[in-house]
Design an enzyme around this catalytic site. Structure first.
Site, PDB file in Angstrom:
ATOM      1  N   CYS A 130       0.814  -1.228   0.000  1.00  0.00           N
ATOM      2  CA  CYS A 130       0.000   0.000   0.000  1.00  0.00           C
ATOM      3  C   CYS A 130       0.844   1.273   0.000  1.00  0.00           C
ATOM      4  O   CYS A 130       0.331   2.359  -0.277  1.00  0.00           O
ATOM      5  CB  CYS A 130      -0.934   0.015   1.204  1.00  0.00           C
ATOM      6  SG  CYS A 130      -2.211  -1.230   1.090  1.00  0.00           S
TER       7      CYS A 130
HETATM    8  N1  COA Z   1     -20.371  -9.250   8.092  1.00  0.00           N
HETATM    9  C1  COA Z   1     -20.874  -9.335   9.341  1.00  0.00           C
HETATM   10  N2  COA Z   1     -20.121  -9.548  10.421  1.00  0.00           N
HETATM   11  C2  COA Z   1     -18.803  -9.701  10.244  1.00  0.00           C
HETATM   12  C3  COA Z   1     -18.198  -9.639   8.980  1.00  0.00           C
HETATM   13  C4  COA Z   1     -19.028  -9.397   7.867  1.00  0.00           C
HETATM   14  N3  COA Z   1     -18.556  -9.318   6.619  1.00  0.00           N
HETATM   15  N4  COA Z   1     -16.878  -9.818   9.111  1.00  0.00           N
HETATM   16  C5  COA Z   1     -16.634  -9.999  10.418  1.00  0.00           C
HETATM   17  N5  COA Z   1     -17.802  -9.945  11.119  1.00  0.00           N
HETATM   18  C6  COA Z   1     -17.987 -10.095  12.565  1.00  0.00           C
HETATM   19  C7  COA Z   1     -16.945 -11.023  13.153  1.00  0.00           C
HETATM   20  O1  COA Z   1     -17.374 -12.365  13.086  1.00  0.00           O
HETATM   21  C8  COA Z   1     -16.831 -10.508  14.568  1.00  0.00           C
HETATM   22  O2  COA Z   1     -17.908 -11.038  15.333  1.00  0.00           O
HETATM   23  P1  COA Z   1     -17.709 -11.427  16.905  1.00  0.00           P
HETATM   24  O3  COA Z   1     -17.419 -10.119  17.580  1.00  0.00           O
HETATM   25  O4  COA Z   1     -19.028 -11.998  17.246  1.00  0.00           O
HETATM   26  O5  COA Z   1     -16.560 -12.378  16.929  1.00  0.00           O
HETATM   27  C9  COA Z   1     -17.065  -9.010  14.433  1.00  0.00           C
HETATM   28  O6  COA Z   1     -17.784  -8.835  13.202  1.00  0.00           O
HETATM   29  C10 COA Z   1     -15.782  -8.203  14.412  1.00  0.00           C
HETATM   30  O7  COA Z   1     -14.884  -8.758  13.423  1.00  0.00           O
HETATM   31  P2  COA Z   1     -13.429  -8.204  13.177  1.00  0.00           P
HETATM   32  O8  COA Z   1     -12.792  -8.926  12.033  1.00  0.00           O
HETATM   33  O9  COA Z   1     -12.688  -8.190  14.474  1.00  0.00           O
HETATM   34  O10 COA Z   1     -13.812  -6.744  12.668  1.00  0.00           O
HETATM   35  P3  COA Z   1     -13.032  -5.377  12.782  1.00  0.00           P
HETATM   36  O11 COA Z   1     -13.849  -4.444  13.572  1.00  0.00           O
HETATM   37  O12 COA Z   1     -11.595  -5.564  13.147  1.00  0.00           O
HETATM   38  O13 COA Z   1     -13.085  -4.853  11.260  1.00  0.00           O
HETATM   39  C11 COA Z   1     -11.647  -4.746   9.331  1.00  0.00           C
HETATM   40  C12 COA Z   1     -12.519  -5.619  10.215  1.00  0.00           C
HETATM   41  C13 COA Z   1     -10.939  -5.605   8.311  1.00  0.00           C
HETATM   42  C14 COA Z   1     -12.552  -3.740   8.617  1.00  0.00           C
HETATM   43  C15 COA Z   1     -10.628  -3.982  10.197  1.00  0.00           C
HETATM   44  O14 COA Z   1      -9.961  -4.890  11.066  1.00  0.00           O
HETATM   45  C16 COA Z   1      -9.601  -3.213   9.435  1.00  0.00           C
HETATM   46  O15 COA Z   1      -9.913  -2.408   8.594  1.00  0.00           O
HETATM   47  N6  COA Z   1      -8.332  -3.415   9.783  1.00  0.00           N
HETATM   48  C17 COA Z   1      -7.205  -2.739   9.195  1.00  0.00           C
HETATM   49  C18 COA Z   1      -7.200  -3.026   7.759  1.00  0.00           C
HETATM   50  C19 COA Z   1      -6.002  -2.506   7.054  1.00  0.00           C
HETATM   51  O16 COA Z   1      -5.590  -1.388   7.151  1.00  0.00           O
HETATM   52  N7  COA Z   1      -5.437  -3.339   6.260  1.00  0.00           N
HETATM   53  C20 COA Z   1      -4.411  -2.948   5.439  1.00  0.00           C
HETATM   54  C21 COA Z   1      -4.682  -3.622   4.161  1.00  0.00           C
HETATM   55  S1  COA Z   1      -3.723  -2.948   2.958  1.00  0.00           S
END
Ligand code: COA
Length: 373
Positions: A156
């Protein structure tokens, strides 16, 4: 030392759009099929049933509302769940080069320059569709540029690292100008069947033209200072390299695509980026009150809001830290450049702004710009 400047920018946006609702309908249809096909193994506890995704989760967890993609049909077909690209002959332009050329042309037009004014092409992107010949050299050929080109990849952060490389070459006098181009076909590296990340990415290509400031044909952004930093981490990874995998591994293409431990990325990258920007500004004697605009990497709205607040010491106004994430999703290296290209034309002579990208590596790159003219 010669002064480098960004004199033009361009964004090629694929026409096809997938909204969160469309994405979730396709994903949930895939999940239902999977659960029905594997009903016995799920009932016996051998494998776990897959859960539905939701539009509300996607918008609230990421800030993403839609994404542009090259091929919508393949991604939304529950039996396919990935883009379908027609194979191209070796003598036809590659997809990355084709997208990159369109973004480069816009950057040249904006700067009032042509291919004959350009010395170098850097294709800086998180995934390259082939190992060699370099996509940059193909773009050079398609545009009719003399000189040289090369590909580089810092995930990125590729665009800001590319800008530093080009700016340093201009400063030293080894080149007069460079196109830094970021064609990102993220849809091909995303596992659209993985609920945790199926909503994250979109496709786009961006480009900036860097020139010696004294050769600019119009207003420009002087590149006042650049800074890059890296620290190794496995928390964002794509194993789709050139080494042969065992047959078993080839069957499971999950290992060959984007993987992330999103929560860890959040925790570890945010302090790294905030500190990096603060140190860069302090060393260049730039105060928060001097900054008219922040063009941040576009991965997650909460992350950007956190960084914007840390840098300015208060909640930024929307025009001070423009987000494009809601329209494009995460477009890897191109995200901060889309924000810059779309939200920089109103900047006035003397205004200062900062581009910052961050991501896998880990990596973080920042560029301090000052508008001239
Ligand atoms: N739809 C519904 N629920 C979902 C889901 C979806 N698509 N994906 C995950 N969940 C649920 C999970 O099961 C979890 O449930 P639980 O609390 O009952 O276990 C909950 O939502 C939280 O999941 P989590 O993966 O911990 O979400 P998050 O708040 O961390 O958000 C991202 C996920 C990916 C958006 C976030 O972690 C993020 O953006 N991280 C940084 C990304 C980044 O900068 N990456 C660089 C890439 S270049």
């Amino acid at each position: 030392m010669l002064q480098p400047a960004i004199t033009g920018s361009g964004v090629f946006t694929p026409e096809q759009v997938i909204t969160n609702d469309e994405l979730v309908v396709a994903f949930n249809a895939y999940v239902d099929r999977y659960n029905a096909e594997n009903a016995d193994e799920i009932a016996s506890g051998k494998i776990e049933a897959k859960a539905h995704s939701s539009s509300n989760f996607i918008t609230s967890a990421s800030g993403i509302e839609q994404r542009h993609v090259i091929d919508k049909d393949g991604i939304l077909d529950p039996k396919t769940m990935h883009p379908l690209f027609a194979p191209r002959a070796d003598d036809a332009p590659s997809l990355m080069a084709e997208m990159g050329v369109k973004a480069c042309q816009q950057a040249l037009d904006m700067a009032g320059k042509t291919a004959s004014d350009v010395d170098t092409v850097l294709c800086a992107a998180s995934n390259h569709e082939r190992a060699y010949p370099a996509i940059a050299i193909e773009i050079q050929e398609l545009l009719g540029i003399q000189g040289f080109g090369f590909d580089m990849n810092v995930a990125c952060s590729s665009a800001t690292f590319g800008i530093q490389a080009a700016a340093d070459m201009i400063k030293s006098g080894s080149i007069n100008s460079a196109l830094v181009v970021n064609p990102e076909i993220c849809s091909a590296h995303l596992e659209w069947r993985d609920r945790d990340c199926h909503f994250i990415f979109g496709d786009v290509a961006t480009a900036v033209l860097l020139e010696r400031a004294d050769q600019a044909a119009g207003p420009y952004f002087a590149v006042k200072s650049t800074r890059c930093a890296t620290a190794f981490s496995n928390n964002i990874r794509n194993n789709n390299g050139f080494l042969r995998r065992s047959h078993e591994q080839m069957e499971d293409r999950r290992d060959m695509q984007f993987m992330q431990n999103g929560r860890k990325v959040f925790k570890e990258v945010l302090p790294m980026v905030s500190r990096h920007i603060a140190d860069h500004m302090a060393d260049e004697d730039v105060q928060a009150t001097d900054l008219k605009r922040l063009w941040l990497h576009q991965a997650n709205k909460t992350m950007n809001d956190f960084i914007g607040k840390k840098v300015l010491g208060r909640t930024p106004e929307p025009h001070e830290q423009p987000n494009i994430l809601q329209d494009y999703a995460n477009t890897s290296s191109a995200g901060s450049i889309i924000a810059f290209a779309k939200y920089s034309k109103d900047m006035k002579d003397g205004d200062t702004g900062l581009i910052c990208s961050f991501g896998a590596g880990y990596s973080v790159g920042s560029v301090i710009l000052q508008k001239v003219g």
